[in-house]
Write an enzyme that holds these catalytic residues in place. Structure first.
Site, PDB file in Angstrom:
ATOM      1  N   CYS A   1       0.854  -1.190   0.000  1.00  0.00           N
ATOM      2  CA  CYS A   1       0.000   0.000   0.000  1.00  0.00           C
ATOM      3  C   CYS A   1       0.891   1.242   0.000  1.00  0.00           C
ATOM      4  O   CYS A   1       1.707   1.444   0.906  1.00  0.00           O
ATOM      5  CB  CYS A   1      -0.914  -0.014   1.224  1.00  0.00           C
ATOM      6  SG  CYS A   1      -1.808   1.530   1.414  1.00  0.00           S
TER       7      CYS A   1
ATOM      8  N   ASP B   1      -0.687  16.243  -2.115  1.00  0.00           N
ATOM      9  CA  ASP B   1      -0.948  15.334  -3.230  1.00  0.00           C
ATOM     10  C   ASP B   1       0.131  15.545  -4.292  1.00  0.00           C
ATOM     11  O   ASP B   1       0.522  16.669  -4.597  1.00  0.00           O
ATOM     12  CB  ASP B   1      -2.345  15.615  -3.825  1.00  0.00           C
ATOM     13  CG  ASP B   1      -2.808  14.482  -4.717  1.00  0.00           C
ATOM     14  OD1 ASP B   1      -3.765  13.777  -4.335  1.00  0.00           O
ATOM     15  OD2 ASP B   1      -2.205  14.288  -5.805  1.00  0.00           O
TER      16      ASP B   1
ATOM     17  N   ASN C   1     -13.223   9.783  -2.352  1.00  0.00           N
ATOM     18  CA  ASN C   1     -13.673   8.862  -3.393  1.00  0.00           C
ATOM     19  C   ASN C   1     -13.747   7.475  -2.777  1.00  0.00           C
ATOM     20  O   ASN C   1     -12.778   7.001  -2.178  1.00  0.00           O
ATOM     21  CB  ASN C   1     -12.693   8.870  -4.568  1.00  0.00           C
ATOM     22  CG  ASN C   1     -12.661  10.218  -5.270  1.00  0.00           C
ATOM     23  OD1 ASN C   1     -13.691  10.875  -5.391  1.00  0.00           O
ATOM     24  ND2 ASN C   1     -11.488  10.638  -5.710  1.00  0.00           N
TER      25      ASN C   1
ATOM     26  N   HIS D   1      -6.340   3.035   0.313  1.00  0.00           N
ATOM     27  CA  HIS D   1      -6.091   3.348   1.731  1.00  0.00           C
ATOM     28  C   HIS D   1      -6.892   4.624   1.947  1.00  0.00           C
ATOM     29  O   HIS D   1      -6.642   5.633   1.263  1.00  0.00           O
ATOM     30  CB  HIS D   1      -4.588   3.559   1.964  1.00  0.00           C
ATOM     31  CG  HIS D   1      -4.208   3.885   3.386  1.00  0.00           C
ATOM     32  ND1 HIS D   1      -3.273   3.160   4.099  1.00  0.00           N
ATOM     33  CD2 HIS D   1      -4.620   4.883   4.213  1.00  0.00           C
ATOM     34  CE1 HIS D   1      -3.135   3.702   5.306  1.00  0.00           C
ATOM     35  NE2 HIS D   1      -3.946   4.747   5.404  1.00  0.00           N
TER      36      HIS D   1
ATOM     37  N   HIS E   1      -8.479   7.981   2.294  1.00  0.00           N
ATOM     38  CA  HIS E   1      -7.860   9.314   2.288  1.00  0.00           C
ATOM     39  C   HIS E   1      -8.890  10.364   1.972  1.00  0.00           C
ATOM     40  O   HIS E   1      -9.799  10.151   1.180  1.00  0.00           O
ATOM     41  CB  HIS E   1      -6.701   9.378   1.290  1.00  0.00           C
ATOM     42  CG  HIS E   1      -7.054   8.962  -0.096  1.00  0.00           C
ATOM     43  ND1 HIS E   1      -7.146   7.638  -0.469  1.00  0.00           N
ATOM     44  CD2 HIS E   1      -7.341   9.678  -1.212  1.00  0.00           C
ATOM     45  CE1 HIS E   1      -7.476   7.554  -1.742  1.00  0.00           C
ATOM     46  NE2 HIS E   1      -7.613   8.788  -2.223  1.00  0.00           N
TER      47      HIS E   1
HETATM   48  P1  AMP Z   1      -8.059   8.818  -5.315  1.00  0.00           P
HETATM   49  O1  AMP Z   1      -8.250   8.935  -6.802  1.00  0.00           O
HETATM   50  O2  AMP Z   1      -9.158   9.459  -4.530  1.00  0.00           O
HETATM   51  O3  AMP Z   1      -7.768   7.407  -4.874  1.00  0.00           O
HETATM   52  O4  AMP Z   1      -6.787   9.708  -4.988  1.00  0.00           O
HETATM   53  C1  AMP Z   1      -5.493   9.224  -4.907  1.00  0.00           C
HETATM   54  C2  AMP Z   1      -4.608  10.428  -4.885  1.00  0.00           C
HETATM   55  O5  AMP Z   1      -3.332  10.051  -4.424  1.00  0.00           O
HETATM   56  C3  AMP Z   1      -4.403  11.092  -6.257  1.00  0.00           C
HETATM   57  O6  AMP Z   1      -4.851  12.449  -6.212  1.00  0.00           O
HETATM   58  C4  AMP Z   1      -2.898  10.973  -6.474  1.00  0.00           C
HETATM   59  O7  AMP Z   1      -2.355  12.105  -7.133  1.00  0.00           O
HETATM   60  C5  AMP Z   1      -2.381  10.830  -5.058  1.00  0.00           C
HETATM   61  N1  AMP Z   1      -1.106  10.154  -4.946  1.00  0.00           N
HETATM   62  C6  AMP Z   1      -0.745   8.976  -5.489  1.00  0.00           C
HETATM   63  N2  AMP Z   1       0.512   8.657  -5.146  1.00  0.00           N
HETATM   64  C7  AMP Z   1       0.956   9.650  -4.329  1.00  0.00           C
HETATM   65  C8  AMP Z   1       2.169   9.913  -3.656  1.00  0.00           C
HETATM   66  N3  AMP Z   1       3.215   9.064  -3.714  1.00  0.00           N
HETATM   67  N4  AMP Z   1       2.286  11.048  -2.935  1.00  0.00           N
HETATM   68  C9  AMP Z   1       1.254  11.921  -2.865  1.00  0.00           C
HETATM   69  N5  AMP Z   1       0.074  11.720  -3.466  1.00  0.00           N
HETATM   70  C10 AMP Z   1      -0.074  10.613  -4.214  1.00  0.00           C
HETATM   71 ZN    ZN Z   2      -2.407   1.381   3.571  1.00  0.00          ZN
END
Ligand code: AMP
Ligand code: ZN
Length: 114
Positions: free
Chosen positions: A4, A30, A87, A98, A100
């Site tokens: 994860c 993000d 989401n 995970h 968020h």
């Molecule tokens: P979701 O589409 O709601 O699952 O959002 C996942 C979010 O995580 C997206 O906006 C990605 O840009 C962000 N994300 C993915 N990998 C990372 C990372 N390593 N560091 C910071 N944000 C991330």
């Molecule tokens: Zn996790």
């Protein structure tokens, strides 16, 4: 949760720009911001999504919401306003499984949700 990405960020195995951290949550920028302020708040315990909340872990919601207010204050968007998005599930565009909370702000947001 070895694979994860957010658990790995929490453990410090993957770099992130942390905005806030306490015993229960981490908040970091993000990687692909869609607004000038775009911060993710995640519980330190692995919960896959809102659907993974149950009587045993529901207290995380309180910790997350407390952290959201702190992040808004730290990033200077408390007064102007901000949007919080979660989401839940692939159909809603969830890509990291995970739990968020997206905090979006720093600009005037469209009144429409979608
Ligand atoms: P979701 O589409 O709601 O699952 O959002 C996942 C979010 O995580 C997206 O906006 C990605 O840009 C962000 N994300 C993915 N990998 C990372 C990372 N390593 N560091 C910071 N944000 C991330
Ligand atoms: Zn996790």
């Amino acid at each position: 949760m070895e694979n994860c990405i957010f658990c790995r960020i929490i453990k410090g195995e993957i770099p992130s720009t942390k905005v806030y951290e306490d015993e229960y949550v981490v908040a970091f920028k993000d990687i692909k911001p869609v607004t000038p302020v775009h911060v993710l708040v995640v519980p330190k315990t692995h919960i896959g999504s809102l659907e993974g909340l149950n009587d045993g872990n529901i207290e995380n919601v309180v910790h997350i919401h407390r952290a959201i207010k702190k992040v808004a204050e730290i990033t200077g968007i408390s007064k102007d306003g901000y949007r919080v998005i979660v989401n839940c599930g692939e159909g809603a565009g969830q890509t990291v499984f995970h739990l968020h909370y997206h905090i979006l702000g720093g600009t005037k947001l469209n009144e429409r949700l979608i």
